[in-house]
Design an enzyme around this catalytic site. Structure first.
Site: not given
Ligand code: GAR
Length: 197
Positions: A14, A90, A92, A107, A109
């Site tokens: 990405n 990856m 948090i 983000n 997802h």
């Protein structure tokens, strides 16, 4: 022109799409930093090959999340970043870090949020027996895989699909969706991109 940082942990496909679209002038943004929390993440080499400055901040080098995020913040400030795109990052991020960047932190997802938050989203979709699946680009808030939806792309789920089949089909759409959302944001729009295949 927005100065964009892309945060990755792995292959960075990405990230490559976002960098390509910015460098080709289709997005009014400049990729000023690719940062990874994983030493030797394959995406770092791909960024370097495209002339984008890279940094590695290994989370394991820090005693706690605050120390890790403080180090990331320093690198981001040094690169004078306007906007952060999480792309397969990856880790948090804490509410404190998110608050600093809210409105400037995106983000991607691999599910149609609010369905299938967390990990193994393609397995979750197969287990739920849904007929469509997809991906979401959203603004990041303190809650995990939440925040304003800026774009979604939909793919069919076929009866014979494995997790890998579905992941590949979704990833192909991720590569269209993320650049489309970032392009709109860099134009000053608040997007709601819908890609229906
Ligand atoms: C992508 O499928 C992205 O949506 C997912 O990780 C993959 C990264 O691939 N992100 C998450 O699961 C975040 N919770 P890439 O490194 O090739 O872009």
């Amino acid at each position: 022109m927005k100065r964009v940082a892309i945060l990755i942990s792995g292959s960075g496909s990405n990230m490559v799409r976002l960098v390509e679209e910015m460098q080709d002038g289709r997005i009014d943004g400049r990729p000023v930093l690719v940062l990874s929390n994983v030493e030797g993440a394959p995406g770092l080499r791909k960024a370097e090959a495209r002339g984008v400055p890279t940094a590695t901040v290994p989370h394991a080098d820090y005693p706690d999340r605050a120390g890790f995020e403080g180090a990331i913040q320093t690198v981001l400030e040094r690169a004078e970043v306007d906007l952060i795109c999480l792309a397969g990052f990856m880790r948090i991020l804490s509410p404190e870090f998110v608050a600093k960047w809210e409105g400037r932190l995106l983000n991607i997802h691999p599910s149609l949020l609010p369905l299938f938050k967390g990990l193994h989203t393609h397995r979750q979709a197969l287990e739920a027996g849904v007929a469509v699946h997809g991906c979401t680009v959203h603004g990041v808030t303190a809650a995990l895989d939440d925040g304003p939806i800026l774009g979604q792309a939909v793919v069919p789920v076929k009866p014979e699909d494995t997790e890998a089949d579905l992941a590949a089909r979704v990833l192909k759409q991720e590569h269209k969706l993320y650049p489309a959302v970032l392009a709109a944001l860099c134009r000053g729009d608040m997007p709601k991109v819908a890609l229906l295949t």
